[in-house]
Structures are given as C-alpha cells and as structure tokens.
Design an enzyme around this catalytic site. Sequence first.
Site, short mmCIF file in Angstrom:
data_model
loop_
_atom_site.label_atom_id
_atom_site.label_comp_id
_atom_site.label_asym_id
_atom_site.label_seq_id
_atom_site.Cartn_x
_atom_site.Cartn_y
_atom_site.Cartn_z
CE1 TYR A 1 -3.27 2.84 0.47
CE2 TYR A 1 -4.11 1.67 2.38
CZ TYR A 1 -4.22 2.69 1.47
OH TYR A 1 -5.29 3.55 1.54
CB CYS A 2 0.95 4.30 0.17
SG CYS A 2 1.46 6.02 0.04
CB ILE A 3 5.80 4.58 0.78
CG1 ILE A 3 7.31 4.59 0.58
CG2 ILE A 3 5.43 4.12 2.18
CD1 ILE A 3 8.04 5.53 1.51
N GLY B 1 3.87 -0.18 -1.46
CA GLY B 1 3.68 -0.74 -2.80
C GLY B 1 4.85 -0.40 -3.71
CG PHE C 1 -3.98 -1.62 -1.88
CD1 PHE C 1 -4.47 -2.42 -2.90
CD2 PHE C 1 -4.18 -2.03 -0.57
CE1 PHE C 1 -5.15 -3.60 -2.62
CE2 PHE C 1 -4.86 -3.20 -0.28
CZ PHE C 1 -5.34 -3.99 -1.31
#
Length: 601
Positions: free
Chosen positions: A334-336, A338, A362
């Site tokens: 998720y985010c960083i 990811g 994500f």
Amino acid sequence: MTTSDELDRGTSPEHFERLKENMERVDQLSQKLVEIMANRKGHHPGLDGPNQELFARAATSYWSEILQNPAKLMEQQVEYWGKSVLNFAEAQSVLAGEGEEGSEKATPQDRRFGNPMWDNNPYFHFVKQQYLINSEAIRSAVSQVDDLEAIDRHRLRYFSDQIINMMAPTNFLPTNPDALEKALETEGQSLIDGMQNLVDDLEANNGELVVRLADESAFEIGGNIATSAGEVVFRNRMMEIIQYHPTTETVHETPIVLFPPWINKFYILDLKAQNSLIKWVTEQGYTLFVVSWINPNSDYADVGMEEYIEEGFLTAIDKAKDICKVKQVNAIGYCIAGTTLSLTLALMKKRGDKSVKSATLFTALTDFSDQGDFTPFLQNDFVDAIVEEIGDDGVLPSYIMARTFSYLRANDLVYGPAIRSYMLGETPPAFDLLYWNGDGANLPGKMAVEYLRGLCQRNEFAEGGFELFGELLNLKDVDIPLMAVTCETDHIAPWMNCYKGVQQMGGRSKTFIVSQSGHIAGIVNPPSRNKYGHYTNSDLKGTPEAWMEGASFNEGSWWPRWESWLKKRSGKQVPARKPGDSNNPVLEAAPGSYVRIRATD
C-alpha cells in the site's frame, strides 16, 4: 446565529463582568503559550516555503512584463481599484441606510462564509468581498508571470494560494463572526477553551503547531479500533508480523502478506469491523499476515531502503512461507510500501527468487516523472532543508510529513480544524479516520533521503535503474502477475501516474483498476457500503486518458473483483491455520506493541 434577546442579555453589566474575568483567564493561558514557544526547538526555515530565488525570478519576470507592456499592468490595477472602491462605496451606502444589505450575492459557494452575517452585516460583507477581490488580483498577477519554467510556475501558484488561504478573514478573530458570536454567547469561555486546546496541541508536539483533528480520548488501539483477532508471531527491530485468526474452516493454501506504508499505522485497514479489509480477507478464506512497522527514533538514523527490504519485506515473506509450509505467497503493498514491494520484486527477479506468486499494489507510485501536487516540495531547496532538518538526530519527524500532506488541503485539514478548536473552543470530533491520520510515524533519515532523491527527484526506478544491494533495479524487472488498484481523486498517488508505472512493468498478466474517491476512501471501500464504484479496462497499451475513455464503470466495491482474481492464484483449500508454529511462537495478541508507539515517544 445570535438573536436580539441574546444580544440584549449579552450587553448587560453582569455579562460584561464575566466576560472581563474570562479574558483575564485567557491572558494567563497566553503566558503559558509564551513559555512553550520560548522552549520550542523549531525546525529548518526552508521547510516553510521555497527559497527566495523563486520569488526573485517571479518578480524579475513580472517587472520585465511591466516594462514591455505597461498598459497591461495599468489595466489590471484599474480593475482592482475599481472593484475595491465599489465594494467600499456599497458598504458606506448600507451603513448610511441607503443601500441593500448583502447586495452582491453572486459569490462562489465557499463553506468558510456560511454564516449569514457574511452577507447581511455590512462590516463582514465588506471584509469578505475585499478578501475575494484581493485573492482574484493575486491569482491574476501570478498567472501573468510567463517567463518561468513550468515547475517554478507550479510552485509559485501553490505558495501564492497558501498565502491567500492563510489570509482568509475566517482565520482571524476580529473578522470571524462565528467566533465572535460564540465568544459572546459563552461569555468568553469558548476563547478559554480554545486557548487551552492550542496549549495542549503545542505541548503534545514539543512546541510545533500540529492541529489535532480527532478526539484522541475517544479511541483505544486494540480497544475500539484495530480489533481483528490475531497474534504477533515474529518481531525484529523493523517490524512485527501479525498473523490473523482464520474465520473459515478451510483456507487457500497460498497465504497473503500485506505491507502497509510506514508513514502511517497499519490499522487504517482495520479501523472497525464494518470497514476492515483485514477482517474481510479472513472471511473470504485466506491466511493473512500483516506487517506492523516500528515507529523509528534516532537509533534508526542509518536505516535505508535496503534495511526495509531485507529486514522487512524479504523477512516477512520468508516467515509466512515457513509458518504455512509453502514455497510462495501473494503480496500486497500500500502506497510507499507498494513502491518498495515493486523494488523488492525487481530484486527477487535478479536473484532468481520466486517466492511471490502474485502482487497487488494499492495506490502505489513507481514512475515519478510527474510529481503532481507534490511538485512544490520535491525541488532541491525543500529537499535540502529536509536533509538539514534530519541533521544529527537522523530522523525526519512525523509532523513534517503530516504538515506537508495537510497543506495540500489546507482549508479542510489545517485552517478549518484550527478555527473550530482554537477560536470556537470545540473538542475535535471522535472520528476514527482522523485519529489514524494524526497517529503518524517518524522516518529514518537515510531512507527518507534515498526515497526523495533517488525515486521522487531522479525517478531512477523508471529511468535508468535504482541501485540496491549491488543490483540496478528497473520497472521492467517486475514481471509476476499483478493487480494495481488506484483511486480516481487521489492527490497523493494520482491514478494516471500509477498507470504509467504499471505500463512499464515486464509482466504479461497486469490488471489495472481505478476506484472512485481518494487515497483512503477508495481503498477502504467495503462491499457492504455499496458507496463507490470502480473502472476497469484490460487494454493497458494507450495513454491514461485513452484507458479511462475505454473503461467500463462497475457499481460497488472493487474488493470482490480483486478476490476473484486472487483466488485463482491462491491454490487449493487446506485446513485453517492457527497463528504461529513451534519455530515462530505467539509473542502477544494483535495489534501488538509497535503500533502503540507514538512519534513523540
């Protein structure tokens, strides 16, 4: 709104006496405020705005335009003068009883000016209209500065908008009718409560002003948020691994390892049972491991991207394989996380490690060629200031990142909450999402600089290669089956930029989804709510605009679509697994200890 009877009571001698007493209490609190600010450590001034070169270049460009086209400047000035004089004349006319109150109603809808007094009271109407006139004049002047690079124009627009937002009359007590009315109604108690809220916020952040967005006393991690049943089955200096209890008799053979961002806490995916992705995943029959990252202090100064990958991602994958007795896992970032999962997959490709069967991203950026809303903060002057702020402590304090994100939506996340808390004396709302938003994490200095310089500024993962562990990692090295979930109105990881990164990945099996809403609500979107839909299109060859033009809109959450994709890659059904094993015994119940560490601890 205050009634005439209330105003009559408010002007009584008894009322004024109580008001005077309360103002003396405000003065006492202001002394406490002075003491706190006197002991404030402070931060690097370069984090408060661009260096003076930007404004100097803008001024030079504007002056050059004036010399070449003085008529244009005069036209702008005359228009500004005319609007200002007419606004003053209207106010004078109304005060003299000759005009119509609030005659100029055709102003844009703005929640800041919801009080009827902004239109009905000549004083407040004049103040509002002049603010809008001034704002328009500043934006017009900035738009006329042509002789600048695109990045400098972007930054100039952003910082001029910040000045405009900061100078709104709602941000000052004498020109905020809501605050003045509340002060009279409460005989000054609202100002006492507001000053106490300000003192409390400053004390909580060592003198730095970080506006509390939620009532922290209303939430308990593991009590009424982050309550899904699970156990911590591994811990090292970087993370705790939580294995969640199964809720079905059988589970898919291939487990899931979920990596949340380490800028915030993992429980955004487990706020409450109704919208918990963690709970929902276990209900679909999967063994789920979730990483809970440490909130680093100065001991982590030399921790970089390699440590996050080696001691975090690779270790978590190995532990899940070991506990479940399997050769592969499905991974989520998720985010960083990811972005870093993508780096990890590229590294594993170089090493011939096939431990990850599929990956889900994500809202994860991997191509930073378009810096979007973060352009003002990703230039050398700002990043240089971050490097100096990290300094000897070796840690980037959480409030720096929180403040940066908040000022992208300043009126909603800074000034609005500040007005309610400090001017109106209100207790922040008991809102779990805002509580999580305020529960940030520090960043190790080395990691932060590597991320900002190598990925964000130089875009090395997409252009030429990002070096880790002696390997040059490229986006094309990410070649396993992948689903990327992005969000339509995401200002942190814009979906178009995420799309460009996925396009460059080397796998043949790539699925791309755009969920409605933003960075959080678009992901935390349970099927039961039936609130936000999502877009799908299997053709990833064209531009982002072409992808969206050819996309199909699907009602409801993307979660079931993702689960249908995932189960095809998750193997046969096996008996449900209890958390841990003889080699990895249960250490404590979820949500563990690391998630409870505050950034200021």
